[in-house]
Design a protein around this motif. Structure first.
Motif, PDB file in Angstrom:
ATOM      1  N   LEU A 181      12.943  -4.067  22.991  1.00 42.41           N
ATOM      2  CA  LEU A 181      12.690  -4.077  24.429  1.00 42.41           C
ATOM      3  C   LEU A 181      12.380  -2.656  24.893  1.00 42.41           C
ATOM      4  O   LEU A 181      13.252  -1.934  25.375  1.00 42.41           O
ATOM      5  N   PRO A 182      11.145  -2.183  24.732  1.00 41.80           N
ATOM      6  CA  PRO A 182      10.791  -0.808  25.103  1.00 41.80           C
ATOM      7  C   PRO A 182      10.800  -0.610  26.622  1.00 41.80           C
ATOM      8  O   PRO A 182      10.675  -1.557  27.394  1.00 41.80           O
ATOM      9  N   ILE A 183      10.986   0.657  27.007  1.00 44.22           N
ATOM     10  CA  ILE A 183      10.915   1.004  28.426  1.00 44.22           C
ATOM     11  C   ILE A 183       9.523   0.625  28.959  1.00 44.22           C
ATOM     12  O   ILE A 183       8.502   0.954  28.363  1.00 44.22           O
ATOM     13  N   ALA A 184       9.470  -0.071  30.088  1.00 44.04           N
ATOM     14  CA  ALA A 184       8.195  -0.535  30.638  1.00 44.04           C
ATOM     15  C   ALA A 184       7.335   0.658  31.061  1.00 44.04           C
ATOM     16  O   ALA A 184       7.792   1.547  31.776  1.00 44.04           O
ATOM     17  N   ASP A 185       6.077   0.662  30.609  1.00 43.75           N
ATOM     18  CA  ASP A 185       5.168   1.763  30.891  1.00 43.75           C
ATOM     19  C   ASP A 185       4.785   1.784  32.371  1.00 43.75           C
ATOM     20  O   ASP A 185       4.352   0.788  32.936  1.00 43.75           O
ATOM     21  N   GLY A 186       4.944   2.962  33.013  1.00 49.35           N
ATOM     22  CA  GLY A 186       4.526   3.140  34.393  1.00 49.35           C
ATOM     23  C   GLY A 186       5.401   2.466  35.423  1.00 49.35           C
ATOM     24  O   GLY A 186       5.038   2.425  36.599  1.00 49.35           O
ATOM     25  N   LYS A 187       6.556   1.915  35.020  1.00 47.06           N
ATOM     26  CA  LYS A 187       7.401   1.192  35.964  1.00 47.06           C
ATOM     27  C   LYS A 187       8.779   1.826  36.111  1.00 47.06           C
ATOM     28  O   LYS A 187       9.633   1.284  36.791  1.00 47.06           O
ATOM     29  N   ASN A 188       8.994   2.976  35.449  1.00 47.62           N
ATOM     30  CA  ASN A 188      10.269   3.680  35.530  1.00 47.62           C
ATOM     31  C   ASN A 188      10.002   5.164  35.710  1.00 47.62           C
ATOM     32  O   ASN A 188       8.892   5.655  35.464  1.00 47.62           O
ATOM     33  N   LYS A 189      11.019   5.896  36.101  1.00 46.51           N
ATOM     34  CA  LYS A 189      10.915   7.343  36.216  1.00 46.51           C
ATOM     35  C   LYS A 189      12.271   7.974  35.909  1.00 46.51           C
ATOM     36  O   LYS A 189      13.317   7.338  36.039  1.00 46.51           O
ATOM     37  N   PHE A 190      12.216   9.225  35.482  1.00 50.46           N
ATOM     38  CA  PHE A 190      13.423   9.994  35.193  1.00 50.46           C
ATOM     39  C   PHE A 190      13.791  10.784  36.444  1.00 50.46           C
ATOM     40  O   PHE A 190      12.950  11.469  37.037  1.00 50.46           O
ATOM     41  N   THR A 235      20.761  21.955  39.334  1.00 48.54           N
ATOM     42  CA  THR A 235      21.020  21.023  38.239  1.00 48.54           C
ATOM     43  C   THR A 235      19.757  20.866  37.410  1.00 48.54           C
ATOM     44  O   THR A 235      18.654  20.792  37.958  1.00 48.54           O
ATOM     45  N   PHE A 236      19.917  20.858  36.081  1.00 49.38           N
ATOM     46  CA  PHE A 236      18.768  20.558  35.240  1.00 49.38           C
ATOM     47  C   PHE A 236      19.030  19.249  34.508  1.00 49.38           C
ATOM     48  O   PHE A 236      20.149  18.950  34.110  1.00 49.38           O
ATOM     49  N   GLY A 237      17.972  18.439  34.411  1.00 49.83           N
ATOM     50  CA  GLY A 237      18.065  17.167  33.705  1.00 49.83           C
ATOM     51  C   GLY A 237      17.035  17.120  32.592  1.00 49.83           C
ATOM     52  O   GLY A 237      15.894  17.568  32.768  1.00 49.83           O
ATOM     53  N   LEU A 238      17.422  16.598  31.430  1.00 48.69           N
ATOM     54  CA  LEU A 238      16.532  16.493  30.274  1.00 48.69           C
ATOM     55  C   LEU A 238      16.555  15.066  29.751  1.00 48.69           C
ATOM     56  O   LEU A 238      17.549  14.362  29.894  1.00 48.69           O
ATOM     57  N   PHE A 239      15.424  14.647  29.153  1.00 46.64           N
ATOM     58  CA  PHE A 239      15.443  13.390  28.407  1.00 46.64           C
ATOM     59  C   PHE A 239      14.620  13.593  27.137  1.00 46.64           C
ATOM     60  O   PHE A 239      13.647  14.351  27.112  1.00 46.64           O
ATOM     61  N   SER A 240      15.055  12.929  26.065  1.00 46.23           N
ATOM     62  CA  SER A 240      14.405  13.110  24.765  1.00 46.23           C
ATOM     63  C   SER A 240      14.264  11.756  24.095  1.00 46.23           C
ATOM     64  O   SER A 240      14.835  10.749  24.532  1.00 46.23           O
ATOM     65  N   GLY A 241      13.497  11.740  23.018  1.00 47.35           N
ATOM     66  CA  GLY A 241      13.300  10.506  22.262  1.00 47.35           C
ATOM     67  C   GLY A 241      12.236  10.715  21.205  1.00 47.35           C
ATOM     68  O   GLY A 241      11.866  11.843  20.869  1.00 47.35           O
ATOM     69  N   MET A 242      11.722   9.609  20.673  1.00 44.35           N
ATOM     70  CA  MET A 242      10.684   9.643  19.658  1.00 44.35           C
ATOM     71  C   MET A 242       9.390   9.120  20.281  1.00 44.35           C
ATOM     72  O   MET A 242       9.363   8.052  20.903  1.00 44.35           O
ATOM     73  N   LEU A 243       8.311   9.892  20.137  1.00 43.63           N
ATOM     74  CA  LEU A 243       7.016   9.520  20.684  1.00 43.63           C
ATOM     75  C   LEU A 243       5.968   9.661  19.593  1.00 43.63           C
ATOM     76  O   LEU A 243       5.700  10.773  19.120  1.00 43.63           O
ATOM     77  N   LYS A 244       5.430   8.534  19.161  1.00 44.41           N
ATOM     78  CA  LYS A 244       4.409   8.504  18.101  1.00 44.41           C
ATOM     79  C   LYS A 244       4.899   9.216  16.845  1.00 44.41           C
ATOM     80  O   LYS A 244       4.169  10.002  16.213  1.00 44.41           O
ATOM     81  N   GLY A 245       6.144   8.989  16.473  1.00 45.05           N
ATOM     82  CA  GLY A 245       6.689   9.537  15.239  1.00 45.05           C
ATOM     83  C   GLY A 245       7.181  10.957  15.344  1.00 45.05           C
ATOM     84  O   GLY A 245       7.641  11.517  14.338  1.00 45.05           O
ATOM     85  N   SER A 246       7.126  11.575  16.496  1.00 41.02           N
ATOM     86  CA  SER A 246       7.576  12.964  16.660  1.00 41.02           C
ATOM     87  C   SER A 246       8.641  13.025  17.744  1.00 41.02           C
ATOM     88  O   SER A 246       8.702  12.180  18.633  1.00 41.02           O
ATOM     89  N   GLU A 247       9.475  14.077  17.637  1.00 37.54           N
ATOM     90  CA  GLU A 247      10.504  14.267  18.645  1.00 37.54           C
ATOM     91  C   GLU A 247       9.883  14.742  19.957  1.00 37.54           C
ATOM     92  O   GLU A 247       8.963  15.555  19.960  1.00 37.54           O
ATOM     93  N   PHE A 248      10.418  14.247  21.048  1.00 34.24           N
ATOM     94  CA  PHE A 248       9.886  14.558  22.377  1.00 34.24           C
ATOM     95  C   PHE A 248      11.036  15.014  23.274  1.00 34.24           C
ATOM     96  O   PHE A 248      12.126  14.441  23.235  1.00 34.24           O
ATOM     97  N   LEU A 249      10.787  16.061  24.085  1.00 33.76           N
ATOM     98  CA  LEU A 249      11.800  16.559  25.013  1.00 33.76           C
ATOM     99  C   LEU A 249      11.102  17.036  26.282  1.00 33.76           C
ATOM    100  O   LEU A 249      10.092  17.740  26.223  1.00 33.76           O
ATOM    101  N   GLY A 265       5.415   4.512  25.371  1.00 35.99           N
ATOM    102  CA  GLY A 265       5.789   4.390  23.961  1.00 35.99           C
ATOM    103  C   GLY A 265       7.001   5.200  23.555  1.00 35.99           C
ATOM    104  O   GLY A 265       7.335   5.266  22.363  1.00 35.99           O
ATOM    105  N   LEU A 266       7.701   5.831  24.501  1.00 39.92           N
ATOM    106  CA  LEU A 266       8.868   6.639  24.172  1.00 39.92           C
ATOM    107  C   LEU A 266      10.056   5.719  23.825  1.00 39.92           C
ATOM    108  O   LEU A 266      10.373   4.797  24.562  1.00 39.92           O
TER     109      LEU A 266
END
Length: 745
Positions: A123-132, A139-153, A184-185
């Motif tokens: 159940l991937p995050i819906a594209d264009g329907k969410n925001k961070f 305050t600083f906020g970060l989010f990370s994950g895998m995007l097309k096989g590479s780490e994303f931050l 695709g994150l």
């Protein structure tokens, strides 16, 4: 009787209950025998609560009925489900990560708090329907994950400069910041931390910072969130689909959609047009009865429902399509043909009559308008003035609007021969073959009517061979039209500057043109019945015929000078580069303004350069300043190189340049009159004639030629120096000059 009535009422009640039950079953989104609701949450198939009610384990919903109201969870997790859509969306609750200053160890102030979103990989995050979102002060906020096989931050910073900068609904960095989540994150993790933990005022104003992922429509920032944000979870939108490894589950009257997936590895089902329902259920999608809802059909008369569509029936004796905006219904009977013919004939008669009346009214209105313009443009006054002339054969002709429109093919663009600041010039040809130039002004000033009439009368009396002759005018249009003789060989400007159209003029031709133009201006200033100041002398207003005879044109800006005045106060008009600087500063127009403009024309004839040109060096942009600053011994450098200049006629060019410099003196009173300019130019022309005599006479007449030249040269030099001539040769030269100036009535 009462018993039968009770029985009938009971049967109707049973039938009604049966119908309602059928409707409920037909609209059910779950498999038969399966729970469709968990509290307020509707659970459509392929999702289901218990075994056999869902497509596979991914679509399992756990309903905890111990809660009040019951609460739904995704599969066997503690992820709350708030909404399930058959269009591929699933709304779930996800935790918020927070960072409170009072709970932070001072030794490690910059270590953020973190959390992972517990979203299954299917159940991937819906594209264009969410925001961070990150909220808080500093305050600083970060989010990370895998995007097309590479780490994303990625991340953003929320700061607070002062309380007034924080605005409700604004999430652009003051108290709140937001970022889009890339398509695709996966394996999403969230982090939140502080930038200035030791600031006491910040701690008091903003005790905590928060970071979370939320659906676009599920969060709106409020300034109170800076001090307190009580939510523990927020709603996130995820996508769901059927894996390709699963057999096709799309049922009747539905279709398979897979273009939403980049690799096509998943698909969804949707109902065909004209059908509704759950495309995953065994019975498939059901037909929509468009006839029951006026918003779903476009029938004007009777609606008939069909499978997946509907038709519109026409009334009796009609056929065709009864939809609004369609082909429409037409009568299907030959009996109505005579009626249609009668109506058609009546309509045609009405149309012809209406057209005749309209054209008559339009023609009458056109005539009235022409009469109105004729009166406003002083037509009656002009006719009265013309009738008083003693030479009716030489009267200026008043043309009709139809004559000029026919001569110019209704002022077609192909007949345009020139455009200027005061109007457009068209070439017209009358039925007798006479070619004319028709000047159509751009503006009309009713206050200038009397002056226009005087100008027409005066110009029509000028029969100078070097003035474009005014043949007549038209007063039936909004702006008066002037009709001139047509001059065939273009403008002097084209002959000097446009070598692609014309060959370069010789010095002899240039001097002849200058002398003829000077004679015209001297005549207008000194010999016309009412003196005329042209006010727009320039090379584009000097026309040439096939014999290169100069014709001065365009009197649109000209002014008539009363006999008792030497100058006029008027709005400054003219052309950049030719404009008298004294007139520009004082707005006092005199005949010396024409003298200045003529001086610029002389410089153009000598140098071949434009009056103003921004393409060359800065020193050469203004022709007058460039030549005036050139020393006499360097004059040869500025002479037009396209003109064949011989050593024998260079003296003539130098004398002409001296005349031009006199014309360009700053003070108008120091400039010569145009009559003096014409006489000096004729003296230069005499030098040319003398040189021609020397070149052409035979050696046998040498003694006679030398004697004649000695006499004439001495008299000519005396004339150039003093402006007067008293001997026989001088009288002949003076007669020649006067013939140039006074060659008119």
């Amino acid at each position: 009787m009462k018993r039968w009535r009770k029985t009938l009422v009971g049967l109707m009640l049973i039938i009604k209950i049966a119908i309602l039950s059928t409707a409920v079953v037909a609209s059910s989104q779950a498999l038969a025998g399966c729970d469709e609701w968990c509290g307020d949450l509707r659970i459509p198939y392929p999702f289901g609560v218990k075994q056999g009610c869902h497509l596979n384990q991914t679509f399992l919903i756990t309903c905890n009925k111990t809660n009040s109201p019951p609460k739904a969870f995704l599969m066997d997790t503690d992820i709350s489900v708030t909404n399930i859509s058959l269009h591929g969306e699933l709304h779930i609750l996800q935790p918020i990560v927070r960072y409170c200053y009072e709970q932070v160890q001072v030794s490690d102030p910059f270590i953020p708090n973190a959390t992972n979103l517990s979203v299954p990989a299917a159940l991937p995050i819906a594209d264009g329907k969410n925001k961070f979102i990150a909220t808080g002060c500093n305050t600083f906020g970060l989010f990370s994950g895998m995007l097309k096989g590479s780490e994303f931050l990625s991340g953003c910073i929320s700061v607070c400069t002062n309380g007034s900068a924080i605005v409700d609904g604004s999430c652009f960095g003051n108290g709140c910041c937001e970022l889009e989540i890339p398509k695709g994150l996966t394996n999403l993790s969230l982090f939140v931390g502080q930038l200035l933990p030791n600031e006491t005022n910040i701690l008091k104003y903003n005790p905590c910072g928060y970071a979370f992922v939320v659906g676009d429509e599920r969060f709106k920032f409020d300034s109170t969130y800076i001090q307190r944000f009580e939510d523990e979870e927020v709603e996130v939108v995820v996508d769901w689909a059927i894996g390709n490894q699963t057999m096709n589950v799309c049922r009747q009257n539905s279709q398979r959609i897979s273009n939403f997936s980049d690799d096509g590895s998943q698909y969804r089902c949707e109902c065909l047009d004209g059908f509704m329902g759950n495309p995953y259920l065994p019975q498939g999608c059901e037909d929509i009865d468009e006839c029951k809802d006026e918003k779903l059909n476009k029938c004007k008369y009777e609606c008939i429902n069909t499978i997946g569509n509907y038709t519109c029936k026409c009334p009796k004796n009609f056929k065709g399509d009864g939809r609004h905006g369609g082909e429409g219904c037409t009568r299907d009977s030959k009996a109505f043909i005579p009626i249609i013919i009668g109506i058609g004939v009546g309509f045609i008669v009405f149309l012809i009559g209406s057209t005749w009346i309209f054209l008559g009214y339009k023609k009458l209105k056109f005539i009235k308008r022409k009469e109105k313009f004729f009166i406003e443009n002083g037509g009656f006054i002009l006719q009265q003035q013309l009738s008083q002339w003693q030479s009716p054969n030489e009267m200026v002709r008043i043309f009709t609007q139809e004559e000029l429109e026919k001569a110019t093919n209704n002022y077609d663009n192909s007949t345009i021969v020139g455009k200027g600041g005061f109007g457009t010039v068209y070439k017209g040809v009358f039925e007798d073959g006479l070619a004319v130039a028709i000047k159509k002004s751009k503006i009309v000033d009713q206050s200038q009517t009397d002056q226009f009439i005087n100008e027409v009368i005066v110009l029509s009396q000028i029969n100078h061979r070097n003035v474009v002759r005014l043949l007549g005018c038209c007063l039936e249009t909004q702006v008066p039209l002037l009709v001139y003789e047509f001059v065939t060989n273009g403008t002097l400007f084209e002959h000097i500057h446009d070598k692609t159209k014309h060959a370069s003029l010789s010095w002899e031709a240039r001097l002849k043109i200058a002398l003829e133009t000077a004679g015209v201006l001297a005549y207008l200033h000194s010999s016309a019945s009412i003196p005329i100041i042209h006010r727009d002398i320039k090379t584009t207003n000097i026309l040439l015929d096939d014999n290169y005879t100069a014709k001065v044109s365009d009197f649109g800006a000209s002014k008539l000078v009363p006999m008792d005045q030497t100058q006029l106060s008027t709005m400054v008009q003219g052309t950049l580069g030719y404009l008298d600087p004294e007139y520009l500063l004082t707005s006092e127009l005199t005949e010396k303004s024409d003298v200045y403009s003529f001086g610029i024309v002389l410089l153009e004839l000598i140098t071949g350069k434009k009056a103003v040109c921004f393409d060359g060096p800065e020193a050469e942009r203004n022709l007058a300043m460039y030549v005036l600053c050139t020393k006499d011994d360097l004059l040869e450098e500025v002479v037009d190189r396209g003109m064949m200049v011989k050593e024998t006629n260079f003296e003539e060019i130098k004398e002409t340049a001296k005349i031009a410099k006199k014309c360009l003196r700053i003070k108008g009173e120091e400039r010569p009159s145009m009559k003096e300019v014409a006489m000096e130019l004729d003296g230069v022309r005499l030098m040319q004639v003398q040189r021609s005599w020397v070149d052409n006479n035979s050696l046998s007449n040498a003694e006679e030629r030398v004697c004649l030249l000695d006499v004439e040269a001495s008299d000519s030099s005396h004339f150039i120096a003093s402006g007067t001539m008293n001997n026989t040769v001088g009288d002949s030269i003076k007669a020649s000059i006067l013939s140039h100036i006074h060659h008119g009535r």
